[in-house]
Design an enzyme around this catalytic site. Structure first.
Site, PDB file in Angstrom:
ATOM      1  N   GLY A   1       0.846  -1.181   0.000  1.00  0.00           N
ATOM      2  CA  GLY A   1       0.000   0.000   0.000  1.00  0.00           C
ATOM      3  C   GLY A   1       0.884   1.235   0.000  1.00  0.00           C
ATOM      4  O   GLY A   1       2.049   1.181   0.417  1.00  0.00           O
TER       5      GLY A   1
ATOM      6  N   GLN B   1       3.224   9.923   0.959  1.00  0.00           N
ATOM      7  CA  GLN B   1       4.480   9.186   0.860  1.00  0.00           C
ATOM      8  C   GLN B   1       5.198   9.458  -0.459  1.00  0.00           C
ATOM      9  O   GLN B   1       6.355   9.056  -0.614  1.00  0.00           O
ATOM     10  CB  GLN B   1       4.241   7.686   1.038  1.00  0.00           C
TER      11      GLN B   1
ATOM     12  N   CYS C   1       6.801  -0.096   6.977  1.00  0.00           N
ATOM     13  CA  CYS C   1       6.314   1.077   6.259  1.00  0.00           C
ATOM     14  C   CYS C   1       7.361   1.483   5.236  1.00  0.00           C
ATOM     15  O   CYS C   1       8.558   1.503   5.543  1.00  0.00           O
ATOM     16  CB  CYS C   1       6.051   2.220   7.244  1.00  0.00           C
ATOM     17  N   LEU C   2       6.913   1.826   4.040  1.00  0.00           N
ATOM     18  CA  LEU C   2       7.849   2.235   3.000  1.00  0.00           C
ATOM     19  C   LEU C   2       8.555   3.532   3.354  1.00  0.00           C
ATOM     20  O   LEU C   2       9.622   3.823   2.807  1.00  0.00           O
ATOM     21  CB  LEU C   2       7.122   2.377   1.661  1.00  0.00           C
TER      22      LEU C   2
ATOM     23  N   HIS D   1      -3.367   1.027   8.211  1.00  0.00           N
ATOM     24  CA  HIS D   1      -2.040   1.640   8.077  1.00  0.00           C
ATOM     25  C   HIS D   1      -2.082   2.823   7.109  1.00  0.00           C
ATOM     26  O   HIS D   1      -1.579   3.914   7.415  1.00  0.00           O
ATOM     27  CB  HIS D   1      -1.065   0.568   7.578  1.00  0.00           C
ATOM     28  N   GLU D   2      -2.702   2.615   5.936  1.00  0.00           N
ATOM     29  CA  GLU D   2      -2.723   3.681   4.933  1.00  0.00           C
ATOM     30  C   GLU D   2      -3.625   4.836   5.353  1.00  0.00           C
ATOM     31  O   GLU D   2      -3.307   6.005   5.096  1.00  0.00           O
ATOM     32  CB  GLU D   2      -3.164   3.126   3.575  1.00  0.00           C
TER      33      GLU D   2
ATOM     34  N   HIS E   1      -1.797   7.174   7.619  1.00  0.00           N
ATOM     35  CA  HIS E   1      -0.927   8.112   6.902  1.00  0.00           C
ATOM     36  C   HIS E   1      -1.669   9.399   6.560  1.00  0.00           C
ATOM     37  O   HIS E   1      -1.120  10.496   6.676  1.00  0.00           O
ATOM     38  CB  HIS E   1      -0.408   7.473   5.610  1.00  0.00           C
TER      39      HIS E   1
END
Length: 215
Positions: free
Chosen positions: A75, A80, A126-127, A168-169, A172
């Site tokens: 995701g 991001q 997490c990216l 999670h997304e 953000h």
């Protein structure tokens, strides 16, 4: 969070008979730089999308898909890639082996009532925190209401790993990373992991980005 594929696929919440390994949007995309924890854009709430069906919005979604794949993500939220809008893309399995692919604009997360929800502890990454992974409690079910790039409403439900992805997304877009859900000690541990592996992860991403962009 790595992408895992299965023959059963739901695109924008609807089942499809077949689907490529990479979402078609990625073929039109360009890889963008992924923001890293500590950058101010990741710590503030994102703005609502108000213009739908625009070339700019479609290009952003295309780029986000390719950027997500280049980073081996499940995701990716718009902030991001340094765009402060309420939008995320996903390509993520649930615990039953069903692959979920799509995007959501202006998502609103709904969780089960406290009396019926079950918290699961599982490793989360997490990216924007490259190379780190720690256990984070999340509910085992989640529902998100939102729109697609043309302004059509969608309701996406997730269980297990996919429910974790949706939570999670959405976090953000409120200006939070999973580090905000950790104790001070665990947060320091995650940042140490990121420092140790940051260069390795970025080198690997750059190599995969080059392969995908050249395919």
């Amino acid at each position: 969070m790595s992408v895992r594929h299965d023959r059963r696929v739901r695109v924008q919440g609807r089942p499809v008979d077949s689907y490529p390994d990479l979402a078609p949007e990625a073929e039109r995309g360009t890889v963008r730089r992924i923001t890293v924890v500590g950058e101010e854009i990741l710590a503030r709430p994102c703005a609502e999308v108000t213009d739908f069906g625009t070339e700019e919005l479609c290009t952003l979604i295309d780029d986000m898909f390719l950027t997500m794949y280049a980073a081996d993500g499940a995701g990716l939220a718009a902030n991001q890639v340094d765009v402060p809008l309420r939008l995320f893309v996903y390509d993520c399995p649930d615990d039953h082996g069903v692959r979920h692919v799509g995007h959501l604009v202006n998502p609103v997360l709904e969780l089960p009532d406290p009396g019926s929800r079950r918290l699961l502890d599982d490793t989360e990454g997490c990216l924007s925190v490259p190379g780190a992974g720690l256990s984070v409690p999340r509910t085992d079910r989640a529902l998100v209401r939102g729109l697609d790039k043309d302004g059509r409403p969608h309701v996406i439900e997730g269980t297990g790993y996919f429910a974790r992805c949706l939570q999670h997304e959405t976090d953000h877009l409120h200006g939070h990373t999973y580090l905000d859900r950790l104790s001070h000690r665990d947060r320091k541990n995650a940042l140490r992991q990121m420092t140790a592996r940051h260069d390795e992860i970025l080198t690997r991403r750059a190599a995969k980005a080059a392969r995908l962009s050249g395919s």
